[in-house]
Design a protein around this motif. Structure first.
Motif, mmCIF file in Angstrom:
data_model
loop_
_atom_site.group_PDB
_atom_site.id
_atom_site.type_symbol
_atom_site.label_atom_id
_atom_site.label_comp_id
_atom_site.label_asym_id
_atom_site.label_seq_id
_atom_site.Cartn_x
_atom_site.Cartn_y
_atom_site.Cartn_z
ATOM 1 N N HIS A 1 -4.659 7.387 5.659
ATOM 2 C CA HIS A 1 -4.316 6.397 4.629
ATOM 3 C C HIS A 1 -4.146 4.974 5.155
ATOM 4 O O HIS A 1 -3.958 4.055 4.381
ATOM 5 C CB HIS A 1 -3.025 6.814 3.914
ATOM 6 C CG HIS A 1 -3.135 8.154 3.263
ATOM 7 N ND1 HIS A 1 -4.190 8.491 2.443
ATOM 8 C CD2 HIS A 1 -2.342 9.252 3.332
ATOM 9 C CE1 HIS A 1 -4.030 9.737 2.022
ATOM 10 N NE2 HIS A 1 -2.923 10.220 2.561
ATOM 11 N N SER A 2 -4.145 4.794 6.478
ATOM 12 C CA SER A 2 -3.933 3.450 7.015
ATOM 13 C C SER A 2 -5.197 2.955 7.708
ATOM 14 O O SER A 2 -5.897 3.718 8.375
ATOM 15 C CB SER A 2 -2.761 3.468 7.998
ATOM 16 O OG SER A 2 -2.654 2.216 8.635
ATOM 17 N N GLN A 3 -5.462 1.660 7.563
ATOM 18 C CA GLN A 3 -6.711 1.097 8.087
ATOM 19 C C GLN A 3 -6.512 0.255 9.347
ATOM 20 O O GLN A 3 -7.466 -0.181 9.963
ATOM 21 C CB GLN A 3 -7.390 0.225 7.012
ATOM 22 C CG GLN A 3 -7.988 1.002 5.858
ATOM 23 C CD GLN A 3 -6.931 1.658 4.979
ATOM 24 O OE1 GLN A 3 -5.882 1.098 4.708
ATOM 25 N NE2 GLN A 3 -7.217 2.874 4.538
ATOM 26 N N LEU A 4 -5.264 -0.037 9.675
ATOM 27 C CA LEU A 4 -5.012 -0.862 10.851
ATOM 28 C C LEU A 4 -3.691 -0.459 11.496
ATOM 29 O O LEU A 4 -2.709 -0.219 10.792
ATOM 30 C CB LEU A 4 -4.977 -2.354 10.472
ATOM 31 C CG LEU A 4 -4.796 -3.372 11.605
ATOM 32 C CD1 LEU A 4 -5.538 -4.672 11.265
ATOM 33 C CD2 LEU A 4 -3.338 -3.709 11.897
ATOM 34 N N ILE A 5 -3.683 -0.390 12.823
ATOM 35 C CA ILE A 5 -2.444 -0.110 13.548
ATOM 36 C C ILE A 5 -2.080 -1.344 14.365
ATOM 37 O O ILE A 5 -2.873 -1.813 15.183
ATOM 38 C CB ILE A 5 -2.582 1.110 14.490
ATOM 39 C CG1 ILE A 5 -3.040 2.343 13.707
ATOM 40 C CG2 ILE A 5 -1.257 1.385 15.214
ATOM 41 C CD1 ILE A 5 -3.408 3.533 14.592
ATOM 42 N N ARG B 1 -8.875 -0.324 12.651
ATOM 43 C CA ARG B 1 -8.703 -1.550 13.419
ATOM 44 C C ARG B 1 -7.375 -1.495 14.171
ATOM 45 O O ARG B 1 -6.469 -0.756 13.784
ATOM 46 C CB ARG B 1 -8.678 -2.756 12.482
ATOM 47 C CG ARG B 1 -9.981 -2.922 11.729
ATOM 48 C CD ARG B 1 -9.959 -4.255 11.031
ATOM 49 N NE ARG B 1 -10.866 -4.237 9.898
ATOM 50 C CZ ARG B 1 -11.082 -5.303 9.133
ATOM 51 N NH1 ARG B 1 -10.434 -6.430 9.363
ATOM 52 N NH2 ARG B 1 -11.936 -5.234 8.130
#
Lengths: 246, 220
Positions: free
Chosen positions: A6-10, A32
Protein backbone atom coordinates in the motif's frame (compact mmCIF):
# COMPACT_ATOMS: atom_id res chain seq x y z
CA UNK A 1 6.58 -2.14 7.29
CA UNK A 2 8.71 -2.33 4.16
CA UNK A 3 6.84 -4.89 2.10
CA UNK A 4 3.32 -3.50 2.38
CA UNK A 5 1.84 -3.15 -1.10
CA UNK A 6 0.00 0.00 0.00
CA UNK A 7 2.96 2.39 0.23
CA UNK A 8 4.87 3.84 -2.71
CA UNK A 9 7.81 5.47 -0.97
CA UNK A 10 9.94 4.71 2.08
CA UNK A 11 11.70 7.60 3.77
CA UNK A 12 14.34 6.41 6.21
CA UNK A 13 16.92 8.24 8.31
CA UNK A 14 19.37 5.99 10.12
CA UNK A 15 22.33 3.68 9.65
CA UNK A 16 23.82 2.72 6.29
CA UNK A 17 23.46 -0.97 7.16
CA UNK A 18 19.69 -0.72 7.69
CA UNK A 19 19.36 1.76 4.81
CA UNK A 20 20.92 -0.69 2.36
CA UNK A 21 18.51 -3.36 3.49
CA UNK A 22 15.55 -1.01 3.03
CA UNK A 23 16.87 -0.06 -0.41
CA UNK A 24 17.01 -3.74 -1.39
CA UNK A 25 13.47 -4.50 -0.26
CA UNK A 26 12.11 -1.29 -1.78
CA UNK A 27 13.93 -1.98 -5.05
CA UNK A 28 12.46 -5.45 -5.32
CA UNK A 29 8.99 -3.90 -5.08
CA UNK A 30 9.84 -0.87 -7.27
CA UNK A 31 9.13 1.48 -4.41
CA UNK A 32 10.86 4.83 -4.28
CA UNK A 33 13.22 5.62 -1.42
CA UNK A 34 14.66 8.60 0.39
CA UNK A 35 17.56 7.20 2.42
CA UNK A 36 19.53 9.53 4.65
CA UNK A 37 22.24 7.39 6.11
CA UNK A 38 25.55 7.54 7.90
CA UNK A 39 28.34 10.03 7.43
CA UNK A 40 32.05 10.49 8.06
CA UNK A 41 32.04 14.22 7.57
CA UNK A 42 35.34 16.04 7.13
CA UNK A 43 35.98 19.53 8.50
CA UNK A 44 38.90 20.88 6.51
CA UNK A 45 41.04 23.75 7.77
CA UNK A 46 43.17 25.20 4.96
CA UNK A 47 46.46 27.04 5.29
CA UNK A 48 44.91 30.52 5.21
CA UNK A 49 41.91 29.79 7.49
CA UNK A 50 40.85 32.10 10.30
CA UNK A 51 41.82 29.79 13.14
CA UNK A 52 39.69 31.40 15.85
CA UNK A 53 36.55 31.03 13.78
CA UNK A 54 37.47 27.55 12.59
CA UNK A 55 37.93 26.42 16.20
CA UNK A 56 34.57 27.86 17.28
CA UNK A 57 32.82 26.18 14.36
CA UNK A 58 34.58 22.87 14.98
CA UNK A 59 33.58 22.86 18.65
CA UNK A 60 29.92 23.39 17.73
CA UNK A 61 29.91 21.01 14.76
CA UNK A 62 31.65 18.24 16.71
CA UNK A 63 29.92 18.37 20.07
CA UNK A 64 26.32 19.45 19.51
CA UNK A 65 24.09 16.70 20.85
CA UNK A 66 27.17 14.81 22.03
CA UNK A 67 28.10 14.09 18.43
CA UNK A 68 24.99 12.02 17.74
CA UNK A 69 24.15 13.60 14.37
CA UNK A 70 24.54 12.21 10.87
CA UNK A 71 26.02 15.55 9.72
CA UNK A 72 28.39 15.84 12.68
CA UNK A 73 32.10 16.55 12.14
CA UNK A 74 33.74 13.13 12.25
CA UNK A 75 37.23 14.06 11.08
CA UNK A 76 39.01 17.38 11.54
CA UNK A 77 41.64 17.70 8.82
CA UNK A 78 44.08 20.56 9.40
CA UNK A 79 46.85 21.95 7.18
CA UNK A 80 50.27 21.48 8.77
CA UNK A 81 50.90 25.25 8.76
CA UNK A 82 48.15 25.88 11.31
CA UNK A 83 47.98 22.39 12.84
CA UNK A 84 49.63 23.21 16.17
CA UNK A 85 47.76 26.46 16.69
CA UNK A 86 44.45 24.84 15.87
CA UNK A 87 44.97 21.96 18.30
CA UNK A 88 46.06 24.25 21.10
CA UNK A 89 43.00 26.49 20.83
CA UNK A 90 40.60 23.62 20.16
CA UNK A 91 41.69 21.59 23.19
CA UNK A 92 41.53 24.68 25.40
CA UNK A 93 37.93 25.42 24.33
CA UNK A 94 36.74 21.81 24.52
CA UNK A 95 38.13 21.39 28.04
CA UNK A 96 35.76 24.09 29.22
CA UNK A 97 32.55 22.65 27.77
CA UNK A 98 30.06 22.28 30.64
CA UNK A 99 28.63 18.79 30.98
CA UNK A 100 25.94 17.20 33.12
CA UNK A 101 22.21 17.55 33.56
CA UNK A 102 20.73 18.84 30.29
CA UNK A 103 17.85 20.53 32.12
CA UNK A 104 20.49 22.98 33.33
CA UNK A 105 20.54 25.53 30.50
CA UNK A 106 24.35 25.95 30.67
CA UNK A 107 25.00 22.30 29.89
CA UNK A 108 26.53 21.57 26.49
CA UNK A 109 27.45 17.89 26.89
CA UNK A 110 24.52 15.79 28.05
CA UNK A 111 24.03 12.01 28.02
CA UNK A 112 24.26 9.67 25.05
CA UNK A 113 20.96 8.03 24.15
CA UNK A 114 21.46 4.81 26.16
CA UNK A 115 23.93 2.79 28.16
CA UNK A 116 24.59 0.32 25.37
CA UNK A 117 25.71 3.17 23.16
CA UNK A 118 28.11 4.44 25.86
CA UNK A 119 29.57 0.92 26.21
CA UNK A 120 30.09 0.79 22.46
CA UNK A 121 31.89 4.14 22.41
CA UNK A 122 34.14 3.09 25.32
CA UNK A 123 35.32 0.16 23.21
CA UNK A 124 36.10 2.51 20.30
CA UNK A 125 38.17 4.71 22.63
CA UNK A 126 40.01 1.73 24.14
CA UNK A 127 40.78 0.27 20.72
CA UNK A 128 42.08 3.62 19.48
CA UNK A 129 44.37 3.88 22.50
CA UNK A 130 45.60 0.33 21.97
CA UNK A 131 46.53 1.21 18.42
CA UNK A 132 48.64 4.05 19.81
CA UNK A 133 46.43 6.97 18.83
CA UNK A 134 47.67 10.11 20.62
CA UNK A 135 45.30 11.52 23.23
CA UNK A 136 45.21 15.31 23.59
CA UNK A 137 42.25 15.32 25.93
CA UNK A 138 41.07 12.40 28.01
CA UNK A 139 37.32 11.97 28.41
CA UNK A 140 35.57 10.41 31.36
CA UNK A 141 32.37 8.48 31.84
CA UNK A 142 29.71 9.51 34.34
CA UNK A 143 26.56 7.45 33.92
CA UNK A 144 25.50 7.93 30.30
CA UNK A 145 27.63 11.05 29.98
CA UNK A 146 30.93 10.91 28.18
CA UNK A 147 33.01 14.05 28.35
CA UNK A 148 34.99 14.95 25.20
CA UNK A 149 37.96 12.90 24.09
CA UNK A 150 40.38 14.39 21.54
CA UNK A 151 42.76 12.26 19.46
CA UNK A 152 45.47 13.96 17.40
CA UNK A 153 47.94 12.89 14.68
CA UNK A 154 45.35 10.34 13.61
CA UNK A 155 46.01 8.26 10.50
CA UNK A 156 43.13 8.70 8.05
CA UNK A 157 43.30 4.96 7.28
CA UNK A 158 42.94 3.97 10.94
CA UNK A 159 39.82 2.33 12.29
CA UNK A 160 39.21 5.43 14.41
CA UNK A 161 39.19 7.79 11.42
CA UNK A 162 37.13 5.43 9.29
CA UNK A 163 34.39 4.85 11.91
CA UNK A 164 31.28 6.99 12.22
CA UNK A 165 31.79 7.81 15.90
CA UNK A 166 28.39 9.33 16.78
CA UNK A 167 29.87 10.47 20.09
CA UNK A 168 31.92 13.28 21.68
CA UNK A 169 35.21 12.00 20.27
CA UNK A 170 37.20 14.44 18.13
CA UNK A 171 39.69 13.06 15.65
CA UNK A 172 42.31 15.43 14.26
CA UNK A 173 44.34 14.57 11.17
CA UNK A 174 47.31 16.51 9.78
CA UNK A 175 47.42 17.35 6.05
CA UNK A 176 50.63 18.20 4.16
CA UNK A 177 48.91 20.61 1.79
CA UNK A 178 45.50 21.93 0.79
CA UNK A 179 45.29 19.32 -1.97
CA UNK A 180 46.26 16.58 0.45
CA UNK A 181 43.52 17.79 2.82
CA UNK A 182 40.88 17.40 0.10
CA UNK A 183 42.27 13.98 -0.81
CA UNK A 184 41.96 12.88 2.83
CA UNK A 185 38.46 14.37 3.05
CA UNK A 186 37.38 12.18 0.13
CA UNK A 187 39.02 9.06 1.48
CA UNK A 188 35.89 7.54 3.05
CA UNK A 189 32.99 5.47 1.73
CA UNK A 190 30.61 8.18 3.00
CA UNK A 191 29.64 11.55 1.52
CA UNK A 192 27.00 13.41 3.49
CA UNK A 193 28.25 16.80 4.64
CA UNK A 194 31.62 18.52 4.70
CA UNK A 195 33.18 21.88 5.50
CA UNK A 196 36.14 23.96 4.39
CA UNK A 197 37.66 26.90 6.20
CA UNK A 198 39.55 29.41 4.05
CA UNK A 199 39.72 33.18 3.65
CA UNK A 200 39.57 32.76 -0.14
CA UNK A 201 35.91 32.10 -0.92
CA UNK A 202 36.26 31.34 -4.62
CA UNK A 203 39.13 28.93 -3.97
CA UNK A 204 36.98 27.40 -1.22
CA UNK A 205 34.13 26.92 -3.68
CA UNK A 206 36.47 25.33 -6.19
CA UNK A 207 37.73 22.85 -3.60
CA UNK A 208 34.22 22.27 -2.28
CA UNK A 209 33.24 20.90 -5.67
CA UNK A 210 36.11 18.44 -5.44
CA UNK A 211 34.74 16.88 -2.26
CA UNK A 212 32.31 14.12 -3.12
CA UNK A 213 29.56 14.83 -0.61
CA UNK A 214 25.95 15.87 -0.77
CA UNK A 215 26.62 19.20 0.95
CA UNK A 216 29.74 21.28 1.56
CA UNK A 217 29.89 24.41 3.71
CA UNK A 218 32.51 27.12 3.39
CA UNK A 219 33.52 28.86 6.62
CA UNK A 220 30.81 27.03 8.49
CA UNK A 221 30.56 23.64 10.17
CA UNK A 222 28.94 20.49 8.82
CA UNK A 223 25.69 20.50 10.82
CA UNK A 224 23.40 22.63 8.69
CA UNK A 225 19.88 22.01 7.51
CA UNK A 226 17.87 24.61 5.65
CA UNK A 227 14.42 23.54 4.46
CA UNK A 228 14.98 25.33 1.14
CA UNK A 229 18.25 23.56 0.32
CA UNK A 230 18.39 20.00 -1.08
CA UNK A 231 19.43 17.74 1.79
CA UNK A 232 21.06 14.38 1.29
CA UNK A 233 24.25 12.47 0.73
CA UNK A 234 26.34 10.80 -1.93
CA UNK A 235 28.18 7.46 -1.85
CA UNK A 236 27.24 5.34 1.23
CA UNK A 237 25.40 8.29 2.80
CA UNK A 238 22.24 7.64 0.87
CA UNK A 239 19.91 8.28 -2.02
CA UNK A 240 17.45 11.05 -2.68
CA UNK A 241 17.17 14.66 -1.63
CA UNK A 242 14.81 15.99 0.99
CA UNK A 243 13.86 19.44 -0.14
CA UNK A 244 10.99 21.82 0.12
CA UNK A 245 10.81 24.00 -2.95
CA UNK A 246 9.34 27.41 -2.30
CA UNK B 1 -0.69 22.68 28.60
CA UNK B 2 -0.67 19.30 26.96
CA UNK B 3 0.57 16.41 29.08
CA UNK B 4 2.46 14.66 26.28
CA UNK B 5 3.69 11.97 28.67
CA UNK B 6 0.15 10.70 29.08
CA UNK B 7 0.00 9.87 25.35
CA UNK B 8 1.63 6.45 25.56
CA UNK B 9 -0.13 4.92 22.57
CA UNK B 10 -0.11 4.86 18.80
CA UNK B 11 -2.22 7.27 16.75
CA UNK B 12 -4.11 5.27 14.11
CA UNK B 13 -7.10 6.38 12.05
CA UNK B 14 -7.51 9.52 14.16
CA UNK B 15 -7.55 7.69 17.49
CA UNK B 16 -5.06 7.03 20.26
CA UNK B 17 -4.96 3.26 20.51
CA UNK B 18 -3.22 0.74 22.76
CA UNK B 19 -1.15 -2.08 21.34
CA UNK B 20 -3.23 -5.08 20.37
CA UNK B 21 -2.95 -8.70 21.33
CA UNK B 22 0.72 -8.88 22.33
CA UNK B 23 0.27 -6.56 25.37
CA UNK B 24 3.97 -5.75 25.44
CA UNK B 25 5.08 -2.41 26.84
CA UNK B 26 8.22 -0.30 26.51
CA UNK B 27 9.66 1.95 29.19
CA UNK B 28 10.63 5.30 27.74
CA UNK B 29 13.42 6.53 30.02
CA UNK B 30 15.31 9.77 30.48
CA UNK B 31 18.86 8.94 29.35
CA UNK B 32 20.36 11.33 31.93
CA UNK B 33 18.78 10.17 35.19
CA UNK B 34 17.01 6.95 34.09
CA UNK B 35 13.62 8.14 35.35
CA UNK B 36 10.67 6.59 33.53
CA UNK B 37 8.90 9.12 31.30
CA UNK B 38 6.27 6.77 29.90
CA UNK B 39 5.22 3.16 29.82
CA UNK B 40 4.32 2.76 26.14
CA UNK B 41 1.86 0.21 24.85
CA UNK B 42 3.58 -1.38 21.83
CA UNK B 43 1.63 -1.60 18.57
CA UNK B 44 1.54 -5.01 16.87
CA UNK B 45 2.39 -6.05 13.31
CA UNK B 46 -1.35 -6.41 12.64
CA UNK B 47 -1.98 -2.83 13.73
CA UNK B 48 0.83 -1.66 11.49
CA UNK B 49 -0.61 -3.53 8.51
CA UNK B 50 -4.04 -2.14 9.30
CA UNK B 51 -2.59 1.39 9.41
CA UNK B 52 -1.35 1.03 5.85
CA UNK B 53 -4.79 -0.09 4.68
CA UNK B 54 -6.40 2.84 6.48
CA UNK B 55 -3.84 5.27 5.11
CA UNK B 56 -4.46 4.02 1.59
CA UNK B 57 -8.20 4.37 1.87
CA UNK B 58 -8.10 7.81 3.51
CA UNK B 59 -5.61 9.22 1.04
CA UNK B 60 -8.15 9.11 -1.80
CA UNK B 61 -10.16 11.90 -0.19
CA UNK B 62 -7.09 13.88 0.88
CA UNK B 63 -5.81 13.83 -2.72
CA UNK B 64 -9.00 15.73 -3.65
CA UNK B 65 -8.59 18.35 -0.92
CA UNK B 66 -7.96 21.95 -1.92
CA UNK B 67 -4.59 23.62 -1.46
CA UNK B 68 -6.22 25.96 1.06
CA UNK B 69 -7.42 23.04 3.18
CA UNK B 70 -3.95 21.53 3.24
CA UNK B 71 -2.34 24.88 4.02
CA UNK B 72 -4.79 25.48 6.84
CA UNK B 73 -3.85 22.18 8.49
CA UNK B 74 -0.13 22.88 8.20
CA UNK B 75 -0.50 26.43 9.53
CA UNK B 76 -2.38 25.07 12.54
CA UNK B 77 0.34 22.46 13.10
CA UNK B 78 2.98 25.16 13.14
CA UNK B 79 0.75 27.22 15.47
CA UNK B 80 0.42 24.25 17.81
CA UNK B 81 4.19 23.73 17.94
CA UNK B 82 4.75 27.41 18.67
CA UNK B 83 2.00 27.58 21.32
CA UNK B 84 3.46 24.58 23.14
CA UNK B 85 7.08 25.49 22.56
CA UNK B 86 8.19 25.48 26.20
CA UNK B 87 6.61 22.11 27.00
CA UNK B 88 8.08 20.63 23.84
CA UNK B 89 11.57 21.90 24.67
CA UNK B 90 11.26 20.29 28.09
CA UNK B 91 10.32 16.96 26.50
CA UNK B 92 13.19 17.10 23.98
CA UNK B 93 15.68 17.71 26.78
CA UNK B 94 14.37 14.94 29.00
CA UNK B 95 13.66 12.37 26.31
CA UNK B 96 16.60 12.78 23.91
CA UNK B 97 19.15 13.99 26.49
CA UNK B 98 19.76 17.06 24.36
CA UNK B 99 20.95 20.39 25.69
CA UNK B 100 18.75 23.48 25.85
CA UNK B 101 20.46 24.74 22.67
CA UNK B 102 19.80 21.45 20.89
CA UNK B 103 16.14 21.48 21.89
CA UNK B 104 15.71 25.03 20.60
CA UNK B 105 17.41 24.18 17.30
CA UNK B 106 15.14 21.17 16.91
CA UNK B 107 11.84 22.96 17.52
CA UNK B 108 12.88 25.93 15.33
CA UNK B 109 13.86 23.66 12.45
CA UNK B 110 10.61 21.74 12.76
CA UNK B 111 8.48 24.89 12.66
CA UNK B 112 10.47 26.14 9.64
CA UNK B 113 9.90 22.85 7.84
CA UNK B 114 6.15 22.99 8.39
CA UNK B 115 5.93 26.62 7.33
CA UNK B 116 7.92 25.94 4.17
CA UNK B 117 5.73 22.94 3.39
CA UNK B 118 2.73 25.30 3.30
CA UNK B 119 4.16 26.70 0.05
CA UNK B 120 4.26 23.23 -1.50
CA UNK B 121 0.52 22.73 -1.26
CA UNK B 122 -0.09 24.76 -4.44
CA UNK B 123 1.97 22.41 -6.57
CA UNK B 124 -0.85 19.86 -6.70
CA UNK B 125 -3.35 20.43 -9.46
CA UNK B 126 -1.08 22.83 -11.30
CA UNK B 127 -0.23 21.78 -14.81
CA UNK B 128 2.61 22.80 -17.01
CA UNK B 129 2.14 22.92 -20.75
CA UNK B 130 5.01 21.55 -22.84
CA UNK B 131 5.41 22.13 -26.59
CA UNK B 132 4.19 19.30 -28.80
CA UNK B 133 6.22 17.98 -31.71
CA UNK B 134 3.11 17.61 -33.85
CA UNK B 135 1.00 20.63 -34.59
CA UNK B 136 -2.44 20.60 -32.99
CA UNK B 137 -1.42 18.35 -30.10
CA UNK B 138 -1.09 19.60 -26.53
CA UNK B 139 1.04 18.16 -23.69
CA UNK B 140 0.20 18.79 -20.07
CA UNK B 141 2.38 17.71 -17.15
CA UNK B 142 0.72 17.34 -13.73
CA UNK B 143 2.13 16.72 -10.29
CA UNK B 144 0.03 14.16 -8.42
CA UNK B 145 0.26 12.67 -4.94
CA UNK B 146 2.23 9.45 -4.67
CA UNK B 147 -0.18 7.77 -2.21
CA UNK B 148 0.99 6.42 1.13
CA UNK B 149 4.42 7.45 2.41
CA UNK B 150 6.30 5.21 4.87
CA UNK B 151 8.41 7.20 7.32
CA UNK B 152 11.02 5.75 9.69
CA UNK B 153 12.95 8.21 11.86
CA UNK B 154 15.85 8.05 14.35
CA UNK B 155 16.47 9.04 17.99
CA UNK B 156 18.85 11.97 17.62
CA UNK B 157 16.80 14.87 16.20
CA UNK B 158 13.52 12.97 15.99
CA UNK B 159 11.15 15.89 15.54
CA UNK B 160 12.66 17.61 12.53
CA UNK B 161 13.94 14.38 10.97
CA UNK B 162 10.36 13.06 11.07
CA UNK B 163 8.70 16.28 10.02
CA UNK B 164 10.89 16.76 6.95
CA UNK B 165 9.16 13.73 5.45
CA UNK B 166 5.71 14.15 6.98
CA UNK B 167 4.97 17.84 6.29
CA UNK B 168 5.79 17.80 2.55
CA UNK B 169 3.97 14.46 2.13
CA UNK B 170 0.79 15.85 3.65
CA UNK B 171 1.12 19.19 1.83
CA UNK B 172 1.12 17.25 -1.44
CA UNK B 173 -1.97 15.16 -0.73
CA UNK B 174 -0.32 11.99 0.52
CA UNK B 175 -1.05 10.02 3.68
CA UNK B 176 1.67 8.81 6.04
CA UNK B 177 2.44 5.79 8.20
CA UNK B 178 5.19 6.94 10.52
CA UNK B 179 7.36 4.92 12.91
CA UNK B 180 9.63 6.97 15.16
CA UNK B 181 12.40 5.31 17.16
CA UNK B 182 10.51 4.25 20.30
CA UNK B 183 13.37 5.55 22.51
CA UNK B 184 12.17 9.03 21.54
CA UNK B 185 8.48 8.28 21.01
CA UNK B 186 7.22 11.68 22.18
CA UNK B 187 9.67 13.93 20.33
CA UNK B 188 9.56 11.83 17.17
CA UNK B 189 5.90 10.84 17.17
CA UNK B 190 3.42 11.78 19.88
CA UNK B 191 3.93 15.55 19.64
CA UNK B 192 3.60 15.47 15.86
CA UNK B 193 0.47 13.30 16.00
CA UNK B 194 -1.05 15.58 18.64
CA UNK B 195 -0.30 18.61 16.46
CA UNK B 196 -2.03 17.10 13.42
CA UNK B 197 -4.96 15.91 15.52
CA UNK B 198 -5.36 19.40 16.94
CA UNK B 199 -5.08 20.90 13.46
CA UNK B 200 -8.07 18.88 12.30
CA UNK B 201 -6.28 16.70 9.75
CA UNK B 202 -8.84 14.15 8.52
CA UNK B 203 -8.46 10.78 10.22
CA UNK B 204 -6.19 8.19 8.67
CA UNK B 205 -3.95 10.69 6.85
CA UNK B 206 -1.30 10.68 9.55
CA UNK B 207 -0.72 7.51 11.52
CA UNK B 208 1.99 7.22 14.13
CA UNK B 209 2.97 3.70 15.19
CA UNK B 210 4.84 3.20 18.45
CA UNK B 211 6.48 -0.18 18.16
CA UNK B 212 9.84 -1.94 18.07
CA UNK B 213 11.64 -4.39 15.83
CA UNK B 214 10.94 -7.30 18.16
CA UNK B 215 7.27 -6.73 17.43
CA UNK B 216 7.23 -5.99 13.70
CA UNK B 217 10.61 -7.22 12.45
CA UNK B 218 12.52 -5.13 9.92
CA UNK B 219 12.59 -7.77 7.24
CA UNK B 220 8.91 -7.58 6.46
Amino acid sequence: MLTTPHSQLISFTGSTKVGKHIGEVAGSMLKRVALELGGNNPFVVLEDANIERAVDAAVFGKFIHQGQICMIINRIIVHQACYKAFIEKFVEKVKQLPYGDPTNSDTIIGPLINEKQVDKIMVIIENAKKSNAKVALEGKREGNILTPTIFIDVDNQSELAQTELFSPIATIIKADSNEHAIQLANDTPFGLSSAIFTEDLSYGEQLALQINSGMTHINDQTVNDNPMVPFGGSKASGIGRLVILG
Amino acid sequence: MVDFQSYNKSFINGEWVKGGASKRTYQNINPYDQTILQEISIATADQLAESFRIAKESQKQWAMSTADERKEVLRKVSGFLKDHREEIIEIIIRETGGSYIKANVEIDLTVDLVEEAVHMADQLGESKEVDALIEGKRNKVFRLPLGVITSISPFNFPMNLSMRTIAPAIALGNSVVHKPDIQTAMTGGVIIAKAFEDAGLPKGIFNCILTDLEEIGMIC
